[in-house]
Design a protein around this motif. Structure first.
Motif, PDB file in Angstrom:
ATOM      1  N   UNK A  77       0.851  -1.194   0.000  1.00 22.16           N
ATOM      2  CA  UNK A  77       0.000   0.000   0.000  1.00 22.16           C
ATOM      3  C   UNK A  77       0.887   1.245   0.000  1.00 22.16           C
ATOM      4  N   UNK A  78       0.525   2.195  -0.847  1.00 19.01           N
ATOM      5  CA  UNK A  78       1.257   3.453  -0.895  1.00 19.01           C
ATOM      6  C   UNK A  78       2.443   3.465  -1.835  1.00 19.01           C
ATOM      7  N   UNK A  79       2.701   2.345  -2.538  1.00 25.04           N
ATOM      8  CA  UNK A  79       3.858   2.270  -3.439  1.00 25.04           C
ATOM      9  C   UNK A  79       3.393   2.085  -4.873  1.00 25.04           C
ATOM     10  N   UNK A  80       3.915   2.919  -5.748  1.00 28.53           N
ATOM     11  CA  UNK A  80       3.696   2.830  -7.188  1.00 28.53           C
ATOM     12  C   UNK A  80       5.041   2.543  -7.824  1.00 28.53           C
ATOM     13  N   UNK A  81       5.070   1.681  -8.846  1.00 24.07           N
ATOM     14  CA  UNK A  81       6.341   1.359  -9.511  1.00 24.07           C
ATOM     15  C   UNK A  81       6.111   1.150 -10.998  1.00 24.07           C
ATOM     16  N   UNK A  82       7.184   1.346 -11.746  1.00 25.52           N
ATOM     17  CA  UNK A  82       7.189   1.104 -13.187  1.00 25.52           C
ATOM     18  C   UNK A  82       8.470   0.350 -13.508  1.00 25.52           C
ATOM     19  N   UNK A  83       8.409  -0.576 -14.488  1.00 27.62           N
ATOM     20  CA  UNK A  83       9.543  -1.447 -14.740  1.00 27.62           C
ATOM     21  C   UNK A  83       9.636  -1.798 -16.211  1.00 27.62           C
ATOM     22  N   UNK A  84      10.871  -2.009 -16.647  1.00 29.55           N
ATOM     23  CA  UNK A  84      11.157  -2.456 -18.006  1.00 29.55           C
ATOM     24  C   UNK A  84      12.239  -3.525 -17.930  1.00 29.55           C
ATOM     25  N   UNK A  85      12.065  -4.611 -18.678  1.00 27.92           N
ATOM     26  CA  UNK A  85      13.057  -5.680 -18.647  1.00 27.92           C
ATOM     27  C   UNK A  85      14.319  -5.289 -19.413  1.00 27.92           C
ATOM     28  N   UNK A  86      15.419  -5.935 -19.034  1.00 26.87           N
ATOM     29  CA  UNK A  86      16.713  -5.787 -19.708  1.00 26.87           C
ATOM     30  C   UNK A  86      17.018  -7.132 -20.349  1.00 26.87           C
ATOM     31  N   UNK A  87      17.440  -7.096 -21.612  1.00 23.75           N
ATOM     32  CA  UNK A  87      17.684  -8.341 -22.347  1.00 23.75           C
ATOM     33  C   UNK A  87      19.131  -8.447 -22.810  1.00 23.75           C
ATOM     34  N   UNK A  88      19.547  -9.679 -23.005  1.00 15.58           N
ATOM     35  CA  UNK A  88      20.874  -9.963 -23.557  1.00 15.58           C
ATOM     36  C   UNK A  88      20.822  -9.768 -25.069  1.00 15.58           C
ATOM     37  N   UNK A  89      21.975  -9.767 -25.732  1.00 18.24           N
ATOM     38  CA  UNK A  89      21.974  -9.628 -27.195  1.00 18.24           C
ATOM     39  C   UNK A  89      21.212 -10.741 -27.923  1.00 18.24           C
ATOM     40  N   UNK A  90      21.018 -11.894 -27.278  1.00 18.31           N
ATOM     41  CA  UNK A  90      20.262 -12.968 -27.926  1.00 18.31           C
ATOM     42  C   UNK A  90      18.788 -12.965 -27.513  1.00 18.31           C
ATOM     43  N   UNK A  91      18.367 -11.937 -26.766  1.00 19.16           N
ATOM     44  CA  UNK A  91      16.966 -11.752 -26.437  1.00 19.16           C
ATOM     45  C   UNK A  91      16.483 -12.350 -25.131  1.00 19.16           C
ATOM     46  N   UNK A  92      17.386 -12.947 -24.353  1.00 18.59           N
ATOM     47  CA  UNK A  92      16.990 -13.492 -23.054  1.00 18.59           C
ATOM     48  C   UNK A  92      16.899 -12.374 -22.019  1.00 18.59           C
ATOM     49  N   UNK A  93      15.982 -12.513 -21.082  1.00 20.06           N
ATOM     50  CA  UNK A  93      15.865 -11.549 -19.988  1.00 20.06           C
ATOM     51  C   UNK A  93      17.028 -11.780 -19.031  1.00 20.06           C
ATOM     52  N   UNK A  94      17.726 -10.706 -18.686  1.00 18.49           N
ATOM     53  CA  UNK A  94      18.813 -10.843 -17.711  1.00 18.49           C
ATOM     54  C   UNK A  94      18.559  -9.985 -16.474  1.00 18.49           C
ATOM     55  N   UNK A  95      17.459  -9.261 -16.457  1.00 16.45           N
ATOM     56  CA  UNK A  95      17.128  -8.435 -15.300  1.00 16.45           C
ATOM     57  C   UNK A  95      16.104  -7.395 -15.672  1.00 16.45           C
ATOM     58  N   UNK A  96      16.039  -6.362 -14.837  1.00 20.80           N
ATOM     59  CA  UNK A  96      15.076  -5.300 -15.089  1.00 20.80           C
ATOM     60  C   UNK A  96      15.534  -4.029 -14.397  1.00 20.80           C
TER      61      UNK A  96
END
Length: 159
Positions: free
Chosen positions: A98-117
């Motif tokens: 409660x009281x927290x708003x967040x926005x996020x975008x993933x980070x990908x490797x050169x081959x398209x795998x997610x490696x974080x955000x």
């Protein structure tokens, strides 16, 4: 005898269920809790990268537990994941805390795998549509810079 305060360091308060509530706080803290993926911007952005079949298997294993009254606990999750796929980022509006708003975008490797955000968060009382748009642009720029650095290191290692 002194009465014990329900205010934690950093300004968060314990509500009647002894849960941290940041809605009246100008400060946030990290308390080491784990959250289900469907209740956070980072989790939803990562789920949006998976096929619906894979997401359904995850949901079947762990469910859609309700953390706050705003946590998605229904088929609505799949609609939101489709929206995330279209716009390229996820939000969390008091779904985990409660009281927290967040926005996020993933980070990908050169081959398209997610490696974080990368994630930006703020108290909900500071939220405006202009802030969201500014945060989206900031995240896009920073994710691009980060992915370029990953690609450079990848190229150096694997030529």
């Amino acid at each position: 005898m002194a009465r014990r305060s329900n205010t934690c360091r950093g300004g968060a308060k314990l509500d009647s269920a002894n849960e941290l509530n940041f809605s009246d706080s100008s400060h946030f803290l990290t308390d080491g809790r784990f959250f289900h993926v469907h209740s956070t911007a980072a989790g939803k952005a990562m789920l949006a990268e998976y096929s619906e079949e894979r997401v359904r298997k995850i949901v079947q294993q762990v469910g859609l537990p309700k953390k706050t009254e705003d946590t998605i606990t229904s088929e609505e999750l799949y609609e939101e994941l489709e929206d995330i796929r279209e716009c390229g980022y996820a939000t969390n509006d008091e779904e985990a805390i409660k009281g927290l708003w967040a926005i996020e975008k993933t980070v990908k490797t050169p081959i398209g795998d997610i490696c974080g955000s990368l994630n930006l968060s703020a108290p909900t009382y500071l939220y405006t549509e202009d802030m969201e748009q500014s945060a989206v642009e900031t995240l896009k720029q920073q994710v691009s810079i980060f992915e370029d650095r990953i690609k450079t290191q990848f190229d150096e290692m694997y030529g």
